[in-house]
Scaffold this active site. Structure first.
Site, short mmCIF file in Angstrom:
data_model
loop_
_atom_site.label_atom_id
_atom_site.label_comp_id
_atom_site.label_asym_id
_atom_site.label_seq_id
_atom_site.Cartn_x
_atom_site.Cartn_y
_atom_site.Cartn_z
N LYS A 270 5.32 7.52 3.25
CA LYS A 270 6.14 8.67 2.86
C LYS A 270 6.67 9.32 4.14
O LYS A 270 5.90 9.54 5.09
CB LYS A 270 5.28 9.68 2.10
N LYS B 176 11.12 2.14 -11.87
CA LYS B 176 9.91 2.80 -12.36
C LYS B 176 9.95 2.75 -13.89
O LYS B 176 10.74 3.48 -14.52
CB LYS B 176 9.86 4.25 -11.88
N ASN C 118 12.47 10.15 -0.10
CA ASN C 118 12.63 10.98 -1.31
C ASN C 118 13.76 12.01 -1.16
O ASN C 118 13.56 13.21 -1.36
CB ASN C 118 11.32 11.70 -1.66
N ALA D 116 0.88 -1.18 0.00
CA ALA D 116 0.00 0.00 0.00
C ALA D 116 0.91 1.23 0.00
O ALA D 116 2.01 1.20 0.55
CB ALA D 116 -0.88 0.00 1.24
N THR D 117 0.45 2.28 -0.65
CA THR D 117 1.23 3.52 -0.71
C THR D 117 0.54 4.55 0.15
O THR D 117 -0.59 4.94 -0.12
CB THR D 117 1.30 4.03 -2.17
N ASP E 266 9.81 5.86 2.67
CA ASP E 266 10.45 6.48 1.51
C ASP E 266 10.67 7.95 1.84
O ASP E 266 9.71 8.69 2.04
CB ASP E 266 9.54 6.35 0.28
N LYS F 32 3.96 1.10 2.49
CA LYS F 32 5.09 2.02 2.30
C LYS F 32 4.62 3.40 2.69
O LYS F 32 3.64 3.92 2.12
CB LYS F 32 5.57 1.98 0.86
O1 LIG Z 1 6.19 2.87 -4.36
C1 LIG Z 1 4.95 3.01 -4.26
O2 LIG Z 1 4.30 2.46 -3.36
C2 LIG Z 1 4.18 3.85 -5.26
C3 LIG Z 1 5.01 4.79 -6.09
C4 LIG Z 1 5.61 5.90 -5.28
O3 LIG Z 1 5.65 5.84 -4.07
C5 LIG Z 1 6.16 7.04 -5.98
C6 LIG Z 1 5.90 7.27 -7.29
C7 LIG Z 1 6.36 8.45 -7.94
C8 LIG Z 1 7.05 9.39 -7.24
C9 LIG Z 1 7.16 9.32 -5.78
O4 LIG Z 1 6.17 10.10 -5.18
C10 LIG Z 1 7.06 7.92 -5.20
C11 LIG Z 1 8.44 7.33 -4.97
O5 LIG Z 1 9.38 8.07 -4.70
O6 LIG Z 1 8.60 6.11 -5.02
MG LIG Z 2 10.63 6.42 -4.04
#
Ligand SMILES: O=C(O)CCC(=O)C1=CC=C[C@@H](O)[C@@H]1C(=O)O
Ligand SMILES: [Mg+2]
Length: 363
Positions: free
Chosen positions: A169, A271, A200, A141-142, A198, A167
Site C-alpha cells: 500500500k 473484485k 488507491n 502478499a498484501t 497500490d 503488493k
Molecule cells: O490486492 C490485494 O492484495 C488484496 C486486496 C486489496 O488490496 C484491497 C481490497 C479492498 C480494498 C483496498 O484496501 C485494497 C485495494 O485497493 O485493492
Molecule cells: Mg486496489
C-alpha cells in the site's frame, strides 16, 4: 439454471463481523473489521448444520465495503427482499431483487453457484469456467502502510513464508516516504521478488510521475490506481514509463469498455464483491483478456466464503497472474477453517465439490 422447484429451496442469511489482526491502512483510510452476511441456499426441509444429510447446500457471502459496494444497511435490505422474492419466485426473482446491490448479489449468486456445483459434484472453478483442472494459482502478499523499516520487515516475512509477489500500500504518506518504503523493501527482498504498489487514487499526475521514475528503478511490476478513479486520460499518459498501470477503483467508475477504449490500463483489478459476483467477474476477465488487458482477481478483505470464491474465480481464468486472494492472514478471526492452503507463493485450489467451505453455518 436448473434447480429444484421453488418450494423445495430456501434462501437464508445471517450477519457476521470479523476483526482484522491490525487495521489495514490504505490511501483511502483504514479497514478495521469486515461486517457482512453469510448466505445459505438449502432444500426447504433441510434439518440443519451444513446439511448433514448430505443434501445439497450452497454458501455465499455478502460483505459490503465502503467506497466499493452498497452500504451495510442497503445490503441487508436487498437480502431481505431477495429472501422474500426467492420464496415467491425462486432464484431468478431473488437475483432481480439484488440486481443493483453488488455485495448482496455476490452473496446470493455465490450461494446458488455453490449449491449447483455441489449438486453436480464439481469444484466451483470448473462449474464457473468449464475449463481444465487447475491445481494452484499464483498469489501476492498484501502489505499495508507502515514505516519504511516495518514495511520492509513485513515484505521479508512474506517472502520467508513463500510469497514471490508482494503488493504494498502506498499513498497514505508523502511520495518521497513511499519511494523510500519501496526502496527498503526492494533491498530487503532482493531482485527476484515481484513488487506491486497500490496508491488507491492518492496522487496527482505530477506525484504519480515522480513515483514512477523511482519505481521503475526498483523494477516495480505494477502500479495500481495512482490517480483518482475518474482520471482515464491521465492513466493512459502514465503508461509506458517503465511501470505498468492497473486500474481498480477506476473499473467501477468507468467500466472496462471505456478503460480499454482509452488505453488507460495494462491490467484491471476484478473484485467479485464490488462487481456483483464471481459470475460477472469471470465474464469481465474473459472480455479484457480479449482486449489485451490483464485481469487480476482480488478479495475485498473478505471472510473465508467470499475469499474462497475469489480463489475459484482466479482458477477459472487461464494464465492468471498473481492475485490478491491471500488476505485471510489479515483477519484476527474467520467464519470457518480455510480450505485453501497457501504454499510457495500459490494458493492450492480446493478440488472438492462446490466452494469446499464447511462448518461455516452452525446453529
Ligand atoms: O490486492 C490485494 O492484495 C488484496 C486486496 C486489496 O488490496 C484491497 C481490497 C479492498 C480494498 C483496498 O484496501 C485494497 C485495494 O485497493 O485493492
Ligand atoms: Mg486496489
Amino acid at each position: 439454471m436448473t434447480t429444484s422447484s421453488t418450494d423445495e429451496l430456501q434462501l437464508e442469511y445471517r450477519p457476521f463481523s470479523v476483526r482484522l489482526e491490525r487495521p489495514l491502512r490504505t490511501g483511502h483510510g483504514s479497514i478495521e473489521s469486515r461486517d457482512g452476511f453469510l448466505v445459505r441456499v438449502t432444500e426447504a426441509d433441510d434439518g440443519g448444520i451444513d446439511s448433514p444429510t448430505g443434501r445439497p447446500v450452497g454458501f455465499g457471502e455478502a460483505t459490503p465495503l465502503s467506497g466499493w459496494t452498497e452500504s451495510y444497511a442497503d445490503c441487508k435490505g436487498a437480502l431481505e427482499q431477495a429472501q422474500a422474492a426467492f420464496q415467491a419466485g425462486g432464484p431468478e426473482a431473488a437475483l432481480e431483487a439484488v440486481d443493483e446491490r453488488s455485495a448482496a448479489r455476490h452473496g446470493v449468486t455465490l450461494a446458488l453457484a455453490d449449491f449447483q456445483a455441489r449438486r453436480t459434484a464439481t469444484p466451483l472453478y470448473r462449474y464457473l469456467g468449464q475449463g481444465p483442472m487447475v491445481a494452484r494459482i499464483p498469489v501476492n502478499a498484501t502489505i499495508g502502510d507502515g514505516t519504511p523499516a516495518d514495511t520492509a520487515a513485513d515484505a521479508a516475512r512474506a517472502v520467508a513464508d513463500g510469497f514471490r509477489c508482494c503488493k504494498l500500500k502506498v499513498g497514505a504518506r508523502s511520495v518521497s516516504e513511499d519511494v523510500e518504503r519501496v526502496r527498503q523493501v526492494r533491498d530487503a527482498v532482493g531482485p527476484e521478488v515481484e513488487l506491486r504498489v497500490d496508491a488507491n487514487e492518492s496522487w496527482t499526475y505530477d506525484e504519480a510521475g515522480t513515483a514512477i521514475e523511482h519505481f521503475a528503478d526498483f523494477e516495480v511490476s505494477l502500479l495500481e490506481q495512482p490517480l483518482p478513479a475518474g482520471a482515464l486520460e491521465g492513466h493512459a499518459t502514465l503508461r509506458g514509463n517503465g511501470v505498468p498501470i492497473a486500474l481498480d477503483e477506476g473499473v467501477l467508475e468507468h467500466g472496462v469498455d471505456a478503460i480499454c477504449r482509452a488505453g488507460a490500463a495494462d491490467a484491471v483489478v476484478l473484485k467479485p464483491m464490488a462487481l456483483g459476483g464471481v459470475d460477472v467477474a469471470r465474464r469481465v476477465a474473459a472480455w479484457v483478456t480479449e482486449l489485451g488487458v490483464v485481469p487480476i482477481v482480488t478479495t475485498t478483505i473478505d471472510a473465508v466464503v467470499a475469499r474462497t470464491g475469489a480463489v475459484h474465480l482466479a482458477a477459472a481464468i487461464p494464465d492468471v497472474p498473481a492475485c490478491g486472494v491471500a488476505t485471510g492472514d489479515l483477519l484476527a478471526e474467520d467464519l470457518a477453517r480455510d480450505p485453501v492452503l497457501l504454499e510457495n507463493g500459490s494458493a492450492v485450489v480446493p478440488q472438492t465439490k462446490g466452494l469446499g467451505v464447511e462448518g461455516v453455518w452452525t446453529e
